[in-house]
Enzyme design. Structure first.
Site, PDB file in Angstrom:
ATOM      1  N   GLU A 123       4.825   1.917 -12.663  1.00  0.00           N
ATOM      2  CA  GLU A 123       4.449   1.955 -11.242  1.00  0.00           C
ATOM      3  C   GLU A 123       3.165   2.744 -11.011  1.00  0.00           C
ATOM      4  OE1 GLU A 123       7.768   2.973  -8.718  1.00  0.00           O
ATOM      5  OE2 GLU A 123       6.479   3.884  -7.212  1.00  0.00           O
ATOM      6  N   GLU A 127      -0.120   6.516  -1.576  1.00  0.00           N
ATOM      7  CA  GLU A 127       0.795   6.775  -0.469  1.00  0.00           C
ATOM      8  C   GLU A 127       0.143   7.647   0.598  1.00  0.00           C
ATOM      9  OE1 GLU A 127       5.171   6.429  -2.359  1.00  0.00           O
ATOM     10  OE2 GLU A 127       3.785   7.825  -3.289  1.00  0.00           O
TER      11      GLU A 127
END
Ligand SMILES: *[C@@H]1O[C@H](CO)[C@@H](O)[C@H](O)[C@H]1NC(C)=O
Ligand SMILES: *[C@@H]1O[C@H](CO)[C@@H](O)[C@H](O)[C@H]1NC(C)=O
Ligand SMILES: *[C@@H]1O[C@H](CO)[C@@H](O)[C@H](O)[C@H]1NC(C)=O
Ligand SMILES: *[C@@H]1O[C@H](CO)[C@@H](O)[C@H](O)[C@H]1NC(C)=O
Ligand SMILES: *[C@@H]1O[C@H](CO)[C@@H](O)[C@H](O)[C@H]1NC(C)=O
Length: 272
Positions: A123, A127
């Site tokens: 991943e 964010e």
């Protein structure tokens, strides 16, 4: 924040369909008796215009919630508690360049995210925390390994990330990945730095964009703290807007095949 952690933390809100979609088949799962299907490859480069509903719907699955399409692009909106509109590309890339031109959502505890994730839970994340307009966080995980949470970094952005559109780019290669905000380089992660490569994302991945409430009081304390505090849903709607997304697959495969359970990039076969 690791995407699976988000899903588990918010499990009460997840429909069974979504849960199935996200845990389809982990090729490194040693107890998995069947073989996982090949991942459909992108193999090309394309700039997706997010003002066009058709562009989005043709190439992305809406994996949760609903989208709206405005003058600036695709809108991901939380109108009330429990909502978290999210999309996932229908295709996989095997290393590549991803640029998302977007405006993050405001709101304490509200997280806007760009996630590049594989079936074995490699991943790469961008964010945005709704209570913080000045910084964006990058993060990564390999094989879903969450034993340490020291991989994230915060980067300053010129201008409020919630007020204006910026270009968030990751150039992801086998030996290193570089992160850029607009034209400014902000981070390099070398393969070897990620636990000797073991925690380096290196398997065919989809691109996921979405918004969720890390500050939902049903989440665990750590998640709420990381998201900047509890969300006040009386202040909704909270909206993230994506203007466009450029994706270039550095692989050229029509399909990517996992030839063993190592999750090493050398084990991935590109099928033309
Ligand atoms: C591994 O595979 C088994 C059998 O399909 C499944 O029940 C289990 O949830 C999987 N575990 C993970 C971590 O994906
Ligand atoms: C997108 O949705 C279709 C239909 O549900 C499904 O067959 C496909 O596997 C999904 N793609 C991804 C990458 O999850
Ligand atoms: C935003 O995040 C950065 C990095 O963690 C921090 O230095 C800054 O103080 C934060 N700003 C606010 C308003 O919380
Ligand atoms: C986004 O930034 C990357 C890296 O700086 C750059 O190569 C690309 O052209 C930019 N895209 C747009 C649409 O400005
Ligand atoms: C998970 O990552 C940590 C930190 O890099 C490392 O020490 C550990 O060996 C990794 N676990 C596995 C199963 O690879």
């Amino acid at each position: 924040m690791q995407f699976l952690t988000i899903l588990l933390g918010a499990s009460a809100l997840i429909t069974p369909t979504l849960a199935q979609t996200w845990s389809a088949c982990n090729p490194t799962n040693l107890t998995e008796t069947r073989t996982c299907p090949n991942d459909p490859g992108f193999g090309i480069a394309h700039n997706f215009d997010f003002k066009e509903a058709g562009e989005v719907k043709n190439s992305f699955n809406i994996t949760n919630g609903m989208l709206t399409y405005g003058d600036d692009g695709t809108e991901f909106t939380i109108n009330k508690q429990g909502e978290s509109p999210t999309i996932q590309s229908k295709f996989y890339i095997m290393f590549g360049s991803i640029s998302v031109i977007m405006k993050a959502a405001p709101g304490v505890g509200i997280v806007s995210s760009i996630v590049i994730q594989s079936e074995c839970l490699d991943e790469i994340d961008w964010e945005f925390i709704g209570g913080n307009g000045t910084h964006v966080q990058t993060n990564y995980f390999g094989d879903g390994n969450t034993t340490t949470f020291d991989r994230d970094q915060w980067h300053p952005v010129d201008g409020d990330v919630r007020d204006g559109f910026h270009n968030y780019t990751v150039d992801w290669k086998a030996d290193k990945m570089d992160f850029f905000v607009d034209t400014k380089w902000v981070r390099t992660l070398n393969y070897g730095e990620a636990n000797g490569g073991k925690n380096y994302p290196q398997t065919p991945s989809t691109v996921r964009l979405g918004i969720w409430a890390g500050g939902d009081k049903s989440n665990n304390k750590g998640t709420i703290e990381w998201a900047g505090g509890e969300t006040d849903f009386s202040k909704a709607p909270f909206q993230m807007v994506v203007k466009s997304t450029y994706i270039k697959d550095y692989g050229t495969g029509k399909e990517y095949e996992w030839t063993d359970k190592s999750s090493d990039f050398k084990s991935i076969k590109s099928i033309p």
